[in-house]
Scaffold this motif. Structure first.
Motif, PDB file in Angstrom:
ATOM      1  N   GLY A   1      12.710 133.510 -72.928  1.00 13.76           N
ATOM      2  CA  GLY A   1      12.708 134.836 -72.179  1.00 13.76           C
ATOM      3  C   GLY A   1      12.657 136.061 -72.599  1.00 13.76           C
ATOM      4  O   GLY A   1      12.715 136.623 -74.116  1.00 13.76           O
TER       5      GLY A   1
ATOM      6  N   GLN B   1      22.610 131.647 -68.405  1.00 11.96           N
ATOM      7  CA  GLN B   1      21.935 130.738 -69.214  1.00 11.96           C
ATOM      8  C   GLN B   1      21.177 130.077 -69.298  1.00 11.96           C
ATOM      9  O   GLN B   1      20.644 128.665 -68.243  1.00 11.96           O
ATOM     10  CB  GLN B   1      21.372 131.906 -70.016  1.00 11.96           C
ATOM     11  CG  GLN B   1      19.854 131.177 -71.026  1.00 11.96           C
ATOM     12  CD  GLN B   1      18.499 131.656 -70.452  1.00 11.96           C
ATOM     13  OE1 GLN B   1      18.603 132.781 -70.711  1.00 11.96           O
ATOM     14  NE2 GLN B   1      17.803 130.647 -70.408  1.00 11.96           N
TER      15      GLN B   1
ATOM     16  N   THR C   1      10.073 130.868 -62.565  1.00  7.84           N
ATOM     17  CA  THR C   1      10.659 131.966 -63.360  1.00  7.84           C
ATOM     18  C   THR C   1      11.679 131.538 -62.589  1.00  7.84           C
ATOM     19  O   THR C   1      11.595 131.627 -61.744  1.00  7.84           O
ATOM     20  CB  THR C   1       9.911 132.579 -64.653  1.00  7.84           C
ATOM     21  OG1 THR C   1       8.364 132.964 -64.497  1.00  7.84           O
ATOM     22  CG2 THR C   1      10.239 134.026 -65.364  1.00  7.84           C
TER      23      THR C   1
ATOM     24  N   SER D   1      15.179 130.237 -76.157  1.00  6.50           N
ATOM     25  CA  SER D   1      16.590 130.272 -74.901  1.00  6.50           C
ATOM     26  C   SER D   1      17.713 130.352 -76.268  1.00  6.50           C
ATOM     27  O   SER D   1      18.776 131.105 -76.059  1.00  6.50           O
ATOM     28  CB  SER D   1      16.260 129.629 -73.889  1.00  6.50           C
ATOM     29  OG  SER D   1      15.159 129.858 -73.077  1.00  6.50           O
TER      30      SER D   1
ATOM     31  N   THR E   1      13.797 134.017 -67.494  1.00  8.58           N
ATOM     32  CA  THR E   1      13.509 132.960 -68.009  1.00  8.58           C
ATOM     33  C   THR E   1      12.723 132.452 -67.646  1.00  8.58           C
ATOM     34  O   THR E   1      12.625 132.357 -66.670  1.00  8.58           O
ATOM     35  CB  THR E   1      15.131 132.866 -68.889  1.00  8.58           C
ATOM     36  OG1 THR E   1      14.779 131.621 -69.928  1.00  8.58           O
ATOM     37  CG2 THR E   1      15.649 132.276 -67.807  1.00  8.58           C
TER      38      THR E   1
END
Length: 600
Positions: A112, A95, A410, A165, A427
């Motif tokens: 996300g 991520q 995305t 996030s 996410t």
């Protein structure tokens, strides 16, 4: 965590009822696709035509697998797995790495969903979707006459919701991580500080948004090859992108965890950016943001168990509805993308997206009738006007009646570790590069997720999706999403990890990819490579990738009134993992972009 509720299908009754709704015997053009040495082809049509975007092969590994949108991020995830990290450690690292190397969708300024299944079979879902700022109002994008002020929900400071996030990753790691937080973040810090070589797609994307960057971020040099108005130099493949301010932001998160983003220097810089651009996110909004652990949505499809995301994702509910509409029909016998197969899938999609518009929203603000929407008896009532003889008119299809009840950029990644722990995360910043606002001094893009609200009932968002009152803007409310991170079990064991970006097409791309494996016998990579189509109720047309339908299928569908539109671009950016019969993993990354699988 409460044990997940499994919604059992009353399949036999549903099949009988659906069979009664068929007013004409289905026809299927040609014969079904047969597998011969791993290659699918139309045997009685043009043997040179294949239903795949490419012939990419899957990546095989026994100890762990990572599939993500960027090769650098996938390598980071693999490095964490090899260092002894588990699937959650690797997912957190991916991520943050994507926030550096894939700024169009990877993020710390967005949000996300995570679906997690541990090696023992327990399932968890984490909602770290953005929220509307505390000062948001239902009509904030309308003028005095009630008309939509175009563009305000898409670009600029007013388009951004409160980012989730960082909090989501902190919560996931705190509950399930194994390695130290600082170790998991170090690869992203290094990528930002030392730079990475742009891919051709990276370079094209940054060049494409140069005008927006300079217009929306006056006086800033972020992501620009040159700041001189007379210098036309553009990014190219192999150029080194160094992000010094982002590296400092990541170091604060690395050292302070949640407080490194939602409080202190980063929060100050973000709040100042909002004031500068007349946005609404305040320091208080940041401090008050928290992600939410929600009860996973689970349902049976034949011998499989589907574990997916509940609202504020619309994807999980929609996916289960689609699977249950499909379940009674012999898709395998009819064949991949044959007219009868496609017709059932289109008609299911039409009804599901109508329900999405009417009923789905943030469950903390509105009553979402999840149990009813996926109940076979309810779905049977939605199918009574289906006929193989002709297409249903979307103008005649509304959201269902329940008594007593009043996105394209995305990114997705899938991770499985050697112990069988599995993570599926989608996410987003919503549109490509979000609102195009870069936080001064912090170096990251903010989202434009406010467009995912219904800014006015009946007015479509950037993906053409229609919304209603359930998804209206309200302070601190989460906007509805189509993201559909999903994990499947077969006979109680881990079987598949799947997901994709694609705005409104996410749900249908995930749906088709799952069916490609389960019903049509494709490998994971073949299912990802396979050409796709999409229908979302309104507008009333089916879009499809070039080659997804054979000419006889096109003619058969058009003769029944279906409006078909061939795309010049593609659908989906799948990143998936399949557990093969011998227990090894097949990582499948989408050849439509830079997506890459890494395993060992």
């Amino acid at each position: 965590m409460k044990k997940s509720i499994i919604y059992h299908s009353t399949l036999i009754a549903f099949m009988v009822a659906l069979a009664a709704c068929k007013t004409q015997k289905p026809s299927t053009t040609g014969s079904k696709i047969e597998q011969s040495q791993g290659v699918y082809q139309y045997r009685d049509e043009d043997p040179t035509v294949q239903p795949f975007f490419s012939d990419r092969k899957g990546v095989i590994g026994r100890n762990g697998m990572v599939a993500s949108a960027h090769p650098e991020a996938s390598q980071v995830g693999l490095t964490i797995l090899k260092a002894g990290g588990n699937a959650v450690d690797a997912a957190v690292a991916v991520q943050f790495a994507l926030a550096v190397v894939y700024p169009g969708a990877g993020n710390i300024g967005g949000g996300g969903f995570m679906v997690y299944r541990d090696r023992a079979g327990s399932a968890y879902t984490l909602d770290y979707r953005e929220k509307a700022p505390g000062q948001a109002t239902q009509n904030m994008y309308l003028d005095s006459l009630g008309n939509v002020r175009q563009g305000l929900s898409i670009s600029g400071h007013l388009a951004s919701g409160v980012p989730g996030s960082v909090d989501g990753m902190v919560e996931a790691h705190k509950r399930f991580g194994k390695l130290a937080w600082a170790e998991v973040l170090q690869p992203a810090v290094d990528l930002a500080a030392k730079g990475f070589a742009l891919t051709e797609r990276d370079a094209l994307g940054l060049n494409r948004i140069k005008t927006d960057l300079t217009t929306i971020n006056p006086g800033k040099a972020y992501f620009l090859k040159s700041t001189s108005p007379t210098d036309t130099t553009t990014w190219k493949k192999g150029d080194l992108l160094v992000q010094a301010d982002l590296a400092k932001t990541l170091q604060r998160i690395q050292a302070q965890g949640r407080a490194g983003f939602y409080e202190g220097e980063t929060a100050r810089l973000l709040a100042e950016e909002m004031k500068r651009g007349k946005g609404l996110i305040s320091a208080e909004d940041l401090k008050n943001y928290h992600s939410v652990w929600r009860q996973p949505l689970q349902a049976n499809y034949k011998s499989y168990n589907v574990i997916t995301m509940p609202p504020t994702s619309s994807g999980g509910v929609a996916l289960i509805q689609l699977m249950r509409f499909t379940e009674p029909y012999p898709l395998r016998k009819w064949g991949w993308n044959r007219d009868s197969t496609v017709q059932v899938m289109i008609e299911a999609e039409r009804r599901v997206y109508a329900d999405r518009a009417k009923f789905l929203g943030d469950p903390d603000f509105v009553k979402v009738p999840v149990d009813t929407l996926i109940n076979p008896n309810y779905l049977r009532t939605r199918w009574t006007d289906f006929s193989f003889a002709k297409a249903t008119d979307s103008r005649a299809v509304k959201g269902g009646t329940i008594p007593g009840y009043e996105s394209l950029e995305t990114t997705h990644f899938s991770v499985v570790d050697k112990e069988g722990n599995a993570v599926s995360i989608t996410t987003t910043l919503n549109g490509g590069y979000g609102s195009r606002v870069v936080v001064g001094g912090a170096g990251f893009f903010l989202n434009n997720e406010m467009d995912d609200f219904s800014i006015k009932p009946g007015v479509p968002n950037m993906f053409g999706l229609i919304g209603n009152q359930a998804n209206a803007i309200a302070p601190n409310k989460r906007m509805l999403s189509s993201m559909t991170p999903t994990i499947l079990e077969k006979d109680g064991k881990l079987f598949m990890v799947v997901g994709t970006p694609g705005g409104s097409t996410i749900i249908t791309s995930v749906y088709q990819t799952i069916l490609n494996v389960i019903e049509h016998g494709m490998s994971m990579q073949e299912a990802v490579n396979a050409l796709k189509f999409h229908h979302q109720w309104l507008p009333d047309k089916t879009i499809f990738e070039n080659g997804a339908f054979s000419e006889p299928t096109i003619q058969a569908l058009q003769s029944r009134g279906y409006i078909l539109e061939k795309l010049t671009n593609t659908l989906g950016r799948m990143d998936c993992v399949l557990v093969r019969p011998d227990g090894s993993y097949e990582g499948a990354s989408d050849p439509r972009a830079d997506n890459t699988a890494r395993g060992y």
